[in-house]
Write a protein that holds these residues in place. Sequence first.
Motif, PDB file in Angstrom:
ATOM      1  N   ASP A 241      -2.648   6.328   0.284  1.00 23.40           N
ATOM      2  CA  ASP A 241      -3.800   5.436   0.144  1.00 23.40           C
ATOM      3  C   ASP A 241      -3.289   4.007  -0.003  1.00 23.40           C
ATOM      4  O   ASP A 241      -2.105   3.771  -0.251  1.00 23.40           O
ATOM      5  CB  ASP A 241      -4.660   5.838  -1.064  1.00 23.40           C
ATOM      6  N   GLU A 242      -4.190   3.053   0.151  1.00 28.21           N
ATOM      7  CA  GLU A 242      -3.802   1.646   0.148  1.00 28.21           C
ATOM      8  C   GLU A 242      -3.169   1.232  -1.174  1.00 28.21           C
ATOM      9  O   GLU A 242      -2.200   0.471  -1.214  1.00 28.21           O
ATOM     10  CB  GLU A 242      -5.023   0.774   0.441  1.00 28.21           C
ATOM     11  N   ALA A 243      -3.710   1.747  -2.299  1.00 27.10           N
ATOM     12  CA  ALA A 243      -3.179   1.382  -3.615  1.00 27.10           C
ATOM     13  C   ALA A 243      -1.731   1.826  -3.756  1.00 27.10           C
ATOM     14  O   ALA A 243      -0.901   1.113  -4.343  1.00 27.10           O
ATOM     15  CB  ALA A 243      -4.038   1.996  -4.711  1.00 27.10           C
ATOM     16  N   LEU A 244      -1.403   3.005  -3.210  1.00 31.60           N
ATOM     17  CA  LEU A 244      -0.026   3.501  -3.282  1.00 31.60           C
ATOM     18  C   LEU A 244       0.917   2.583  -2.517  1.00 31.60           C
ATOM     19  O   LEU A 244       1.978   2.194  -3.025  1.00 31.60           O
ATOM     20  CB  LEU A 244       0.043   4.923  -2.722  1.00 31.60           C
ATOM     21  N   ILE A 245       0.550   2.229  -1.287  1.00 30.74           N
ATOM     22  CA  ILE A 245       1.404   1.365  -0.470  1.00 30.74           C
ATOM     23  C   ILE A 245       1.589   0.010  -1.145  1.00 30.74           C
ATOM     24  O   ILE A 245       2.708  -0.516  -1.224  1.00 30.74           O
ATOM     25  CB  ILE A 245       0.795   1.197   0.932  1.00 30.74           C
ATOM     26  N   THR A 246       0.508  -0.559  -1.669  1.00 21.47           N
ATOM     27  CA  THR A 246       0.575  -1.874  -2.313  1.00 21.47           C
ATOM     28  C   THR A 246       1.450  -1.842  -3.557  1.00 21.47           C
ATOM     29  O   THR A 246       2.274  -2.743  -3.788  1.00 21.47           O
ATOM     30  CB  THR A 246      -0.844  -2.356  -2.685  1.00 21.47           C
ATOM     31  N   SER A 247       1.298  -0.800  -4.369  1.00 27.38           N
ATOM     32  CA  SER A 247       2.095  -0.693  -5.598  1.00 27.38           C
ATOM     33  C   SER A 247       3.574  -0.531  -5.290  1.00 27.38           C
ATOM     34  O   SER A 247       4.436  -1.124  -5.951  1.00 27.38           O
ATOM     35  CB  SER A 247       1.596   0.490  -6.438  1.00 27.38           C
ATOM     36  N   LEU A 248       3.893   0.286  -4.296  1.00 22.88           N
ATOM     37  CA  LEU A 248       5.295   0.481  -3.923  1.00 22.88           C
ATOM     38  C   LEU A 248       5.902  -0.810  -3.395  1.00 22.88           C
ATOM     39  O   LEU A 248       7.074  -1.114  -3.662  1.00 22.88           O
ATOM     40  CB  LEU A 248       5.400   1.585  -2.872  1.00 22.88           C
ATOM     41  N   GLN A 249       5.109  -1.582  -2.655  1.00 24.68           N
ATOM     42  CA  GLN A 249       5.602  -2.853  -2.126  1.00 24.68           C
ATOM     43  C   GLN A 249       5.951  -3.815  -3.261  1.00 24.68           C
ATOM     44  O   GLN A 249       6.887  -4.619  -3.140  1.00 24.68           O
ATOM     45  CB  GLN A 249       4.560  -3.483  -1.208  1.00 24.68           C
ATOM     46  N   THR A 250       5.239  -3.718  -4.373  1.00 23.59           N
ATOM     47  CA  THR A 250       5.514  -4.580  -5.523  1.00 23.59           C
ATOM     48  C   THR A 250       6.835  -4.212  -6.186  1.00 23.59           C
ATOM     49  O   THR A 250       7.623  -5.081  -6.560  1.00 23.59           O
ATOM     50  CB  THR A 250       4.364  -4.468  -6.547  1.00 23.59           C
ATOM     51  N   ILE A 251       7.079  -2.902  -6.327  1.00 25.60           N
ATOM     52  CA  ILE A 251       8.300  -2.438  -6.996  1.00 25.60           C
ATOM     53  C   ILE A 251       9.510  -2.550  -6.075  1.00 25.60           C
ATOM     54  O   ILE A 251      10.621  -2.862  -6.521  1.00 25.60           O
ATOM     55  CB  ILE A 251       8.128  -0.982  -7.474  1.00 25.60           C
ATOM     56  N   TYR A 252       9.299  -2.292  -4.776  1.00 27.74           N
ATOM     57  CA  TYR A 252      10.392  -2.325  -3.801  1.00 27.74           C
ATOM     58  C   TYR A 252      10.050  -3.388  -2.753  1.00 27.74           C
ATOM     59  O   TYR A 252       9.628  -3.068  -1.630  1.00 27.74           O
ATOM     60  CB  TYR A 252      10.567  -0.948  -3.158  1.00 27.74           C
TER      61      TYR A 252
END
Length: 435
Positions: A241-252
């Motif tokens: 989902d979009e929230a997962l992709i966005t959160s991962l982009q923040t950490i990595y």
Amino acid sequence: MDSKLIKQIYYHAQTQPYKEALIIDGQSYTYKDIVDSLQTMATTLQSNAGIEKQHIHYVNNASTTIACIETDSVYEQIILWLYSLQQGLTPIMYHRNMHEHYRAELLRLLETIHIPSNVDFGVLTSGTTGMPKPLWRSESSWIDFFDEQNKVFHIDSSTKMFLHGSFSFTGNTNMILALLWAGATIVTSDKMQPKRWLSHIENYQCSHMYLLPTKLRLLIRFGRNTIDTISYIIAGSQTVDEALITSLQTIYPKMEFILYYGASELNYITYCSGHEWLRYPNTVGKPFDSVQVDIIDESIYVTTDYGICNIELPYTVGDKGYWESGYLMFKGRSGDVVNKGGYKVGILSLENTLQNLPSIDEVAVIAVPDDIRGEEVAAFIVPKQGFTVSDIGNHIHKYVPNMEQPKYIQLLEQLPLTDCSKVDKNLLKEWYNNK
């Protein structure tokens, strides 16, 4: 057996003997160590001793001798599987904690089932809907595709990839063997401890991650610091989902998301980037170069040289889809619905809807019996921090159509996972029945 994979590993052991092949909870194993272990096992077989006697059960089928491997150690899993292949046996890896009833049924099946003559090893389906079923493969059905998939996933000898889970999970089996084929380094853990995974990813400066979205969400929950060594995160696309992709982009922040769609019976089918997924939500991407995908009566049919043995092509696993701007859009699996008195609720569609609610971190939906409608919806939910069951109920009533709203909701700290890193819906059904 004249195994191309074994030859490749021996080649790496000769040309880069002290290159790290596996790092498991801080314990390092070089390519030379792998070859030494295989040679030691061949010696101990002659003396009727060694770990193969503890962890391999031999089944004499009319066509071949099947080596049924069962151990919790990832290193032992890999070595025993490679050893069995090297000896001309037909290895198959049991899932950890497999139910005794399923194990007994599987043994009886393996003794009598017809196994094609071109089989080199077996894999087990995940067993999310019952007893895991054996599928049979030739070595070439994976080996001959490794160069293509490794190119798409940007895997070469410099790759250092973190992954987690049993070697019995077909995705892990394939990816681990593809990494060994490339002469890369695998970083993993025998522990179900996300904080430990983050430590390994950071300490060993991993360049890649291969995890299903269920485990990526665990990393987000425990991640506190950014990690800029990760260049690629590879994951299945159906539950993103979009929230997962966005959160991962923040950490990595330096990572590129590569999402794939595949099946145990077939191999990798399609792939896309995270950016493409955001542009076409629910896409599973475009086909790999050597794979043909057709839509027939809304079902996804695949033609590939890299499927299980004696498969009839084109082949479908029952998934539904359609094309949009050249991208394959995924609609779920046929029959994966809740029939509420004639009203059909798509489980995948509802899970995606619930997953996007601001109060929900993770969710799994199952069909449960209902005296009036025949079936009803039950949702098991991991709430986001600070949200209550009342908040979740309000969001569901606001954003989910009335006929699709779950009749039963249970909050959990974490969704249970199978040995294949998928949500254990059989266990969820047991919990519901015992409530």
